[in-house]
Design a protein around this motif. Structure first.
Motif, mmCIF file in Angstrom:
data_model
loop_
_atom_site.group_PDB
_atom_site.id
_atom_site.type_symbol
_atom_site.label_atom_id
_atom_site.label_comp_id
_atom_site.label_asym_id
_atom_site.label_seq_id
_atom_site.Cartn_x
_atom_site.Cartn_y
_atom_site.Cartn_z
ATOM 1 N N PRO A 106 0.819 -1.221 0.000
ATOM 2 C CA PRO A 106 0.000 0.000 0.000
ATOM 3 C C PRO A 106 0.851 1.270 0.000
ATOM 4 O O PRO A 106 0.483 2.268 -0.630
ATOM 5 N N ARG A 107 1.979 1.231 0.689
ATOM 6 C CA ARG A 107 2.872 2.397 0.708
ATOM 7 C C ARG A 107 3.482 2.622 -0.665
ATOM 8 O O ARG A 107 3.593 3.752 -1.144
ATOM 9 N N PHE A 108 3.890 1.544 -1.323
ATOM 10 C CA PHE A 108 4.445 1.658 -2.671
ATOM 11 C C PHE A 108 3.402 2.234 -3.627
ATOM 12 O O PHE A 108 3.705 3.100 -4.460
ATOM 13 N N GLU A 109 2.169 1.746 -3.532
ATOM 14 C CA GLU A 109 1.112 2.206 -4.434
ATOM 15 C C GLU A 109 0.786 3.673 -4.197
ATOM 16 O O GLU A 109 0.603 4.439 -5.152
ATOM 17 N N ALA A 110 0.728 4.079 -2.936
ATOM 18 C CA ALA A 110 0.443 5.486 -2.626
ATOM 19 C C ALA A 110 1.541 6.384 -3.187
ATOM 20 O O ALA A 110 1.268 7.470 -3.726
ATOM 21 N N LEU A 111 2.783 5.956 -3.066
ATOM 22 C CA LEU A 111 3.903 6.735 -3.593
ATOM 23 C C LEU A 111 3.820 6.838 -5.117
ATOM 24 O O LEU A 111 4.018 7.924 -5.692
ATOM 25 N N VAL A 125 5.895 13.182 -19.740
ATOM 26 C CA VAL A 125 6.719 12.954 -18.554
ATOM 27 C C VAL A 125 8.120 12.533 -18.998
ATOM 28 O O VAL A 125 8.282 11.862 -20.024
ATOM 29 N N GLU A 126 9.112 12.968 -18.271
ATOM 30 C CA GLU A 126 10.454 12.418 -18.424
ATOM 31 C C GLU A 126 10.532 11.315 -17.362
ATOM 32 O O GLU A 126 10.666 11.585 -16.180
ATOM 33 N N LEU A 127 10.421 10.082 -17.799
ATOM 34 C CA LEU A 127 10.159 8.966 -16.895
ATOM 35 C C LEU A 127 11.200 8.808 -15.800
ATOM 36 O O LEU A 127 10.857 8.526 -14.646
ATOM 37 N N VAL A 128 12.477 8.984 -16.114
ATOM 38 C CA VAL A 128 13.528 8.753 -15.129
ATOM 39 C C VAL A 128 13.475 9.811 -14.025
ATOM 40 O O VAL A 128 13.408 9.495 -12.835
ATOM 41 N N HIS A 129 13.506 11.082 -14.415
ATOM 42 C CA HIS A 129 13.557 12.171 -13.444
ATOM 43 C C HIS A 129 12.265 12.310 -12.649
ATOM 44 O O HIS A 129 12.294 12.568 -11.431
ATOM 45 N N ASP A 130 11.123 12.128 -13.319
ATOM 46 C CA ASP A 130 9.837 12.418 -12.682
ATOM 47 C C ASP A 130 9.185 11.212 -12.019
ATOM 48 O O ASP A 130 8.271 11.374 -11.210
ATOM 49 N N PHE A 131 9.637 10.007 -12.368
ATOM 50 C CA PHE A 131 9.014 8.842 -11.735
ATOM 51 C C PHE A 131 10.026 7.798 -11.250
ATOM 52 O O PHE A 131 10.093 7.514 -10.053
ATOM 53 N N ALA A 132 10.784 7.196 -12.154
ATOM 54 C CA ALA A 132 11.587 6.024 -11.789
ATOM 55 C C ALA A 132 12.592 6.319 -10.679
ATOM 56 O O ALA A 132 12.732 5.543 -9.724
ATOM 57 N N GLU A 133 13.307 7.451 -10.794
ATOM 58 C CA GLU A 133 14.318 7.751 -9.775
ATOM 59 C C GLU A 133 13.705 8.104 -8.427
ATOM 60 O O GLU A 133 14.109 7.518 -7.410
ATOM 61 N N PRO A 134 12.751 9.038 -8.338
ATOM 62 C CA PRO A 134 12.179 9.310 -7.017
ATOM 63 C C PRO A 134 11.443 8.111 -6.432
ATOM 64 O O PRO A 134 11.475 7.894 -5.212
ATOM 65 N N TYR A 135 10.788 7.318 -7.272
ATOM 66 C CA TYR A 135 10.099 6.122 -6.779
ATOM 67 C C TYR A 135 11.099 5.157 -6.161
ATOM 68 O O TYR A 135 10.928 4.696 -5.022
ATOM 69 N N ALA A 136 12.173 4.847 -6.884
ATOM 70 C CA ALA A 136 13.172 3.903 -6.389
ATOM 71 C C ALA A 136 13.874 4.429 -5.148
ATOM 72 O O ALA A 136 14.081 3.695 -4.164
ATOM 73 N N ALA A 137 14.257 5.708 -5.159
ATOM 74 C CA ALA A 137 15.002 6.270 -4.033
ATOM 75 C C ALA A 137 14.139 6.382 -2.787
ATOM 76 O O ALA A 137 14.594 6.087 -1.666
ATOM 77 N N ASP A 380 7.983 -3.882 -5.688
ATOM 78 C CA ASP A 380 7.797 -2.470 -6.045
ATOM 79 C C ASP A 380 7.551 -2.293 -7.538
ATOM 80 O O ASP A 380 6.769 -1.438 -7.960
ATOM 81 N N MET A 381 8.166 -3.123 -8.380
ATOM 82 C CA MET A 381 7.911 -3.005 -9.815
ATOM 83 C C MET A 381 6.540 -3.562 -10.195
ATOM 84 O O MET A 381 5.879 -3.045 -11.093
ATOM 85 N N ALA A 382 6.102 -4.621 -9.521
ATOM 86 C CA ALA A 382 4.781 -5.183 -9.801
ATOM 87 C C ALA A 382 3.676 -4.205 -9.430
ATOM 88 O O ALA A 382 2.569 -4.275 -9.972
ATOM 89 N N VAL A 383 3.950 -3.305 -8.505
ATOM 90 C CA VAL A 383 3.013 -2.232 -8.164
ATOM 91 C C VAL A 383 3.079 -1.124 -9.209
ATOM 92 O O VAL A 383 2.050 -0.642 -9.705
#
Length: 425
Positions: A106-111, A125-137, A380-383
């Motif tokens: 649930p925390r992963f999904e909310a993020l 969207v620039e996927l790395v800067h706006d999603f993948a990096e902040p999501y992973a970090a 986290d990726m499956a979410v």
């Protein structure tokens, strides 16, 4: 037979040259030993106890024989073997129980929703800067119990440390060692904070203690005050054995950068693959239950870990290939994962993966060195992937983007995307 130059930054492990070599034989000579190109032989090598992980020699292979990075690399779980590896892995294991990680969904999904909300109405969207990096970090911060507000700095350190897996690692050594020094100092402060809390009898989940410590995290940590990973590892013991301070520091630094880099890179590669198959992107958006299958299928055909290393502990005869003691063998992930001899149809198909019509991939390694944090990455990726597919309909690349070499560890540095704006975005 031509020799594949794995150290050439322009070399592509998915190239026609590699696939043609796979048609001729199950292995090919490379500048770093031999590459295994087929699934059955690759799986056998990864599970063969006559081979060690082989990563310990990576710095020396690149001309790095001493210094901060070389010393640290030799102590990571990737490099340890035998009793040392088994002991450290056993003591780290309690922090990665599947039940604890599953509770974080649930925390992963909310993020993920929070990040998509910021650009959903723009259609790009620039996927790395706006999603993948902040999501992973931010997931790494949540997992370790770090202050989530510190994620940009953690991400910068992790990004620089990610060059540890690049084929030009020697050229990037100063940045690697600066990041290693910074991240080590940071996690050591967090460990000291947890030890103090445990001694005072007040260690709980992140956000439950004073608000001025380096490890205080989000107030919406799921559950009723669970321990963060650092606290769990500080407490961890087995038959009286505990991780030493140095072992804990080395492990946490490696977990922070490797966990973030793997998720960030693999999300970019996953989206790249799915957008090349628009029907699969659309299906995933409609069927979020296929998220786990999508992760496995993407890692089969487009993994961030493009090869998995093994080193012969003795002279080994592999079906006619004689590998001397100390010889290096690389299992090329894409070539093995798409081997037509291992499956009737190797094309990308998440439903076929869900029906278990695909052999296991090597993206998380195998045998005693199977990735300890694989369930975190898978979860986290499956979410993230079904959520992106659902909320970014009609997504398509907005230009070629910027990518790491398709050798060593690969992924997107920049990946602009356009998508259809939903009325309720």
């Amino acid at each position: 037979m031509s020799v594949l130059d794995l150290g050439d930054p322009s070399f592509d492990v998915t190239s026609a040259a590699v696939l043609e070599a796979r048609e001729r034989d199950w292995y090919v000579e490379t500048t770093w030993g031999w590459a295994v190109l087929r699934h059955a032989e690759g799986t056998a090598v990864l599970r063969d106890r006559r081979f060690a992980q082989g990563n310990a020699r990576w710095p020396a292979q690149n001309g790095i024989h001493s210094g901060l990075f070389s010393d640290w690399w030799a102590e990571t779980l990737l490099s340890l073997e035998g009793d040392d590896h088994a002991r450290v892995r056993r003591l780290l294991a309690p922090a990665f129980r599947s039940r604890a990680i599953a509770a974080m969904r649930p925390r992963f999904e909310a993020l993920a929703h929070e990040l998509v909300d910021a650009f959903a109405a723009t259609g790009r969207v620039e996927l790395v800067h706006d999603f993948a990096e902040p999501y992973a970090a931010r997931i790494i911060c949540v997992l370790l119990g770090l202050d989530e507000a510190h994620w940009p700095q953690v991400a910068r350190w992790a990004d620089d440390l990610g060059a540890s897996f690049s084929v030009d690692v020697a050229a990037r050594l100063p940045r690697i060692e600066a990041a290693l020094e910074g991240l080590t100092g940071y996690v050591d402060e967090v460990v000291a904070d947890r030890r103090a809390r445990i001694a005072a009898g007040s260690a709980h989940g992140p956000g439950d203690g004073p608000d001025d410590g380096p490890g205080d995290g989000p107030e919406d940590w799921p559950g009723d005050g669970p321990e963060d990973l650092v606290t769990t590892l500080v407490r961890a013991a087995d038959d009286g054995e505990r991780l030493t301070g140095r072992e804990l520091s080395v492990a946490l630094v490696f977990l922070a950068f490797a966990g973030m880099e793997t998720t960030r890179n693999q999300i970019g590669l996953a989206v790249q693959t799915l957008l090349a198959h628009p029907d699969q992107w659309r299906l995933l958006g409609e069927r979020p239950d296929l998220g786990a299958a999508a992760v496995e299928e993407v890692m089969r055909v487009n993994p961030t870990v493009t090869w998995v290393t093994r080193e012969a502990l003795e002279d080994v005869d592999l079906g006619g290939l004689r590998v001397p003691a100390g010889g290096i063998v690389q299992v090329l992930s894409h070539a093995a994962g798409t081997d037509p001899a291992a499956m009737a149809d190797p094309s990308f198909d998440i439903e076929a993966q869900a029906r278990r019509e695909r052999p296991p991939h090597a993206g998380f390694g195998a045998g005693v060195h199977h990735c300890l944090g694989h369930f975190v990455a898978r979860t986290d990726m499956a979410v993230a992937l079904p959520l992106l597919a659902r909320r970014l309909p009609g997504a398509r690349p907005d230009g070629p983007g910027t990518w790491l070499p398709v050798s060593g560890n690969t992924g997107a540095l920049r990946f602009p995307i356009r998508f259809d704006v939903q009325e309720d975005a």
